[in-house]
Design an enzyme around this catalytic site. Structure first.
Site, PDB file in Angstrom:
ATOM      1  N   PHE A 157      -9.731  54.908 -40.411  1.00 20.27           N
ATOM      2  CA  PHE A 157     -10.888  55.523 -39.748  1.00 20.27           C
ATOM      3  C   PHE A 157     -12.169  54.721 -39.927  1.00 20.27           C
ATOM      4  O   PHE A 157     -13.125  54.918 -39.185  1.00 20.27           O
ATOM      5  CB  PHE A 157     -11.092  56.963 -40.224  1.00 20.27           C
ATOM      6  CG  PHE A 157     -11.051  57.122 -41.706  1.00 20.27           C
ATOM      7  CD1 PHE A 157     -12.121  56.766 -42.496  1.00 20.27           C
ATOM      8  CD2 PHE A 157      -9.903  57.613 -42.307  1.00 20.27           C
ATOM      9  CE1 PHE A 157     -12.064  56.896 -43.871  1.00 20.27           C
ATOM     10  CE2 PHE A 157      -9.834  57.760 -43.681  1.00 20.27           C
ATOM     11  CZ  PHE A 157     -10.920  57.391 -44.461  1.00 20.27           C
ATOM     12  N   GLY A 211     -14.045  52.896 -36.935  1.00 21.91           N
ATOM     13  CA  GLY A 211     -14.986  53.545 -36.029  1.00 21.91           C
ATOM     14  C   GLY A 211     -15.986  54.458 -36.714  1.00 21.91           C
ATOM     15  O   GLY A 211     -16.833  55.048 -36.050  1.00 21.91           O
ATOM     16  N   HIS A 212     -15.919  54.589 -38.026  1.00 14.78           N
ATOM     17  CA  HIS A 212     -16.802  55.530 -38.741  1.00 14.78           C
ATOM     18  C   HIS A 212     -17.438  54.860 -39.948  1.00 14.78           C
ATOM     19  O   HIS A 212     -17.015  55.099 -41.081  1.00 14.78           O
ATOM     20  CB  HIS A 212     -15.989  56.741 -39.200  1.00 14.78           C
ATOM     21  CG  HIS A 212     -16.810  57.955 -39.517  1.00 14.78           C
ATOM     22  ND1 HIS A 212     -17.339  58.215 -40.755  1.00 14.78           N
ATOM     23  CD2 HIS A 212     -17.192  58.989 -38.737  1.00 14.78           C
ATOM     24  CE1 HIS A 212     -17.992  59.360 -40.737  1.00 14.78           C
ATOM     25  NE2 HIS A 212     -17.917  59.855 -39.522  1.00 14.78           N
ATOM     26  N   PHE A 213     -18.366  54.098 -39.852  1.00 15.64           N
ATOM     27  CA  PHE A 213     -19.078  53.577 -38.691  1.00 15.64           C
ATOM     28  C   PHE A 213     -19.039  52.054 -38.782  1.00 15.64           C
ATOM     29  O   PHE A 213     -19.191  51.534 -39.888  1.00 15.64           O
ATOM     30  CB  PHE A 213     -20.529  54.056 -38.688  1.00 15.64           C
ATOM     31  CG  PHE A 213     -20.641  55.553 -38.542  1.00 15.64           C
ATOM     32  CD1 PHE A 213     -20.498  56.140 -37.293  1.00 15.64           C
ATOM     33  CD2 PHE A 213     -20.863  56.372 -39.626  1.00 15.64           C
ATOM     34  CE1 PHE A 213     -20.622  57.522 -37.147  1.00 15.64           C
ATOM     35  CE2 PHE A 213     -20.977  57.744 -39.486  1.00 15.64           C
ATOM     36  CZ  PHE A 213     -20.860  58.321 -38.248  1.00 15.64           C
ATOM     37  N   ILE A 248     -18.522  54.949 -43.669  1.00 19.62           N
ATOM     38  CA  ILE A 248     -18.738  56.176 -44.435  1.00 19.62           C
ATOM     39  C   ILE A 248     -17.477  57.038 -44.302  1.00 19.62           C
ATOM     40  O   ILE A 248     -16.980  57.257 -43.192  1.00 19.62           O
ATOM     41  CB  ILE A 248     -19.972  56.954 -43.920  1.00 19.62           C
ATOM     42  CG1 ILE A 248     -21.239  56.120 -44.133  1.00 19.62           C
ATOM     43  CG2 ILE A 248     -20.093  58.304 -44.629  1.00 19.62           C
ATOM     44  CD1 ILE A 248     -22.493  56.735 -43.543  1.00 19.62           C
TER      45      ILE A 248
END
Length: 151
Positions: free
Chosen positions: A50, A53-55, A60
């Site tokens: 993840f 894309g985060h971020f 985070i």
């Protein structure tokens, strides 16, 4: 009277929880006492999928996954306190109250989740959960789970 605490390795956690990579969010149980509390660890790696894309540029750990990690810890405590489920039964995450995020969790952090049994009422078991990094609270919430037959 003495109270006995226990630990669990990942192989034992996998036997208890239905979750698998990339959604198994408890790496080790540091200690637990049946029907009372459990302390577990999630080692946060930059390789978590993840983080793409985060971020981008500022990874985070998603807050909802902090809650999920605490919910998985409550599931382990429930399994170890109540015992194995009957065939066709599951523990379901039934609710969450008072969830608060205090600070971000980032790659390289070691997140400690502590969940404490509060009470069982009308088939719902309530737990208090707190997640910390370096001794500082990152998230806290009250969570409920229910033992139920699969639909």
């Amino acid at each position: 009277m003495t109270t006995e605490t226990h630990t669990l390795k990942i192989e034992e956690i996998i036997e208890l929880l239905p979750h698998r990579y990339p959604f198994l969010l408890v790496d080790r149980v540091l200690e637990f006492e049946e029907s009372k509390y459990l302390r577990a660890v999630k080692n946060v790696s930059v390789n978590e999928p993840f983080f793409q894309g985060h971020f981008p540029g500022k990874p985070i750990f998603p807050g909802v996954l902090i809650l999920e990690a605490m919910a998985q810890a409550t599931g382990i405590l429930a399994f170890k306190s109540v015992g194995k489920l009957e065939p066709g039964e599951l523990y379901y995450f039934a609710g969450i109250d008072e969830a608060r995020f205090k600070r971000p969790v980032v790659p390289g952090d070691q997140m400690i989740m502590e969940v404490t049994f509060e009470k069982t009422r009308r088939g719902l078991t309530r737990f208090k959960g707190v997640a910390t990094v370096d001794g500082k609270i990152v998230c806290e919430a009250t969570m409920m789970c229910a033992r139920s037959r699969e639909a």
